[in-house]
Design an enzyme around this catalytic site. Structure first.
Site, mmCIF file in Angstrom:
data_model
loop_
_atom_site.group_PDB
_atom_site.id
_atom_site.type_symbol
_atom_site.label_atom_id
_atom_site.label_comp_id
_atom_site.label_asym_id
_atom_site.label_seq_id
_atom_site.Cartn_x
_atom_site.Cartn_y
_atom_site.Cartn_z
ATOM 1 N NE ARG A 1 41.462 0.700 31.679
ATOM 2 C CZ ARG A 1 41.253 -0.480 31.101
ATOM 3 N NH1 ARG A 1 40.050 -0.819 30.697
ATOM 4 N NH2 ARG A 1 42.237 -1.336 30.924
ATOM 5 N NE ARG B 1 40.945 12.032 25.404
ATOM 6 C CZ ARG B 1 40.944 12.603 24.215
ATOM 7 N NH1 ARG B 1 40.600 13.875 24.084
ATOM 8 N NH2 ARG B 1 41.294 11.926 23.135
ATOM 9 N NE ARG C 1 38.073 5.163 26.931
ATOM 10 C CZ ARG C 1 38.330 4.332 25.927
ATOM 11 N NH1 ARG C 1 38.055 4.683 24.681
ATOM 12 N NH2 ARG C 1 38.845 3.148 26.168
ATOM 13 C CE1 TYR D 1 50.495 -1.306 24.825
ATOM 14 C CE2 TYR D 1 51.341 -2.026 26.951
ATOM 15 C CZ TYR D 1 50.278 -1.819 26.094
ATOM 16 O OH TYR D 1 49.001 -2.108 26.496
ATOM 17 C CG ASP E 1 49.221 5.453 29.401
ATOM 18 O OD1 ASP E 1 48.038 5.188 29.119
ATOM 19 O OD2 ASP E 1 50.187 4.840 28.901
#
Length: 356
Positions: A26, A39, A30, A153, A76
């Protein structure tokens, strides 16, 4: 053309290196102010992830800021089920949601393997653009979620605290659950091969939720899928070896079994000792890991100290075999300056552990 820095690939292939290479799960995320600006410009996570230009921009942000030894494709893990038509969206504060969860026979029967050249073309286009922008500076890692993690998921319809629905199906209707895993495995193989054809230099499978399984069910439902993927993806392109990495978060109970499926490297989290894993696997595979991401909140001196401990735990390296990483993804609240100290410490301190 030859890569200017192939230390990461050499380590995965257990070839001599001058130091321990580092990249971070990652790493494009962010915690970086430049990522947050991009973003915001994109308007949503989905627009960011499905636009090759934006994906290229954020993939390069961490490797432009730090001397990392590999870039990882910005995407993703849920691209495959989204391409299957399940209707992926991201809800603020709640994470991913699927409009059409896979919870009955009809839904399972409707699943299909998406053509990477069609609904996943934005990913392969991003790979091509990133490779051009990297200009052979460092390797690019492609990736996918594991069949079991994707199934979590897909059945739950999003994130879950206890995986009740997916485990109920697994135990009550193993035939249905196996049908999902079979389709997911075929899709992951096709997806990773498309990324390899487009130019990635290594591939990684994220079995993020494999560690939630019991000992027996991991060996029954997750490990066989990982083995089939490793044995089915392309292992070279134009004479260049394409190493494979498998990472199960919570892998401690199955270290020996995972090391025997044929992958070049195994990612491990911070709950195990690298030295003990190395002894158990007898250097059969390269190891990737395994600093606790929370250490990065303790300040630069502690980070440097803990990085040294990870390097010491792995021990002397006659050949390659260790890729430094976190035990899971970097937290969004991490100070970028602390990351700079981590990369510097790994590069400088690890040199004394490598044979000249």
């Amino acid at each position: 053309m030859k890569l200017q820095n192939d230390t990461f690939l050499r380590a995965l292939c257990k070839l001599p290196t001058e130091y321990t290479p580092i990249w971070l799960m990652r790493q494009a995320g962010r915690y970086l102010p430049e990522y947050r600006r991009t973003r915001s410009e994109a308007g949503s996570f989905m627009r960011l992830a499905t636009n090759p230009h934006y994906a290229c921009e954020v993939t390069l942000q961490p490797v432009d800021r730090y001397p990392l030894d590999a870039a990882i494709l910005f995407s993703d893990i849920l691209t495959i089920p989204d391409a299957m038509g399940l209707g992926l969206s991201f809800v603020a504060g709640e994470g991913p949601k699927f409009e059409k969860p896979v919870q009955d026979e009809a839904a399972v029967k409707a699943l299909y393997v998406p053509d990477p050249a069609d609904k996943l073309k934005y990913v392969t286009d991003a790979v091509c653009e990133i490779k051009r922008a990297l200009n052979n500076r460092i390797p690019l890692i492609g990736f996918s979620g594991s069949p079991f993690t994707l199934a979590c998921y897909m059945v739950e319809g999003g994130s879950s605290a206890n995986y009740r629905k997916v485990k109920e199906m697994m135990y009550r209707r193993p035939d249905l659950f196996n049908a999902i895993l079979e389709k997911n495995t075929d899709a992951v193989i096709a997806y990773l091969n498309a990324q390899i054809d487009s130019g990635v230099d290594a591939v990684m499978v994220f079995d993020t939720w494999g560690g939630t399984l019991s000992h027996e069910t991991y060996l029954q439902f997750s490990l066989p899928c990982l083995k089939r993927i490793v044995n089915s993806v392309k292992r070279e392109r134009h004479g260049q070896k394409i190493p494979t990495i498998v990472f199960t978060k919570g892998c401690a109970p199955w270290i020996k079994e995972i090391s025997e499926i044929g992958a070049d490297a195994m990612g491990v989290d911070w709950t195990v000792s690298l030295g003990e894993v190395r002894a158990l696997t007898q250097d059969r595979v390269a190891l990737q890991g395994n600093l606790d991401p929370s250490v990065l909140f303790a300040g630069t001196e502690v980070v440097r100290e803990q990085a040294r401990k990870v390097i010491e735990d792995f021990g002397k390296v006659s050949n390659g075999g260790h890729v430094f990483n976190l035990g899971h993804g970097i937290d969004k609240d991490t100070d970028p300056e602390v990351v700079a100290a981590l990369v510097d410490e790994v590069h400088s301190y690890s040199r004394k552990f490598h044979s000249r």
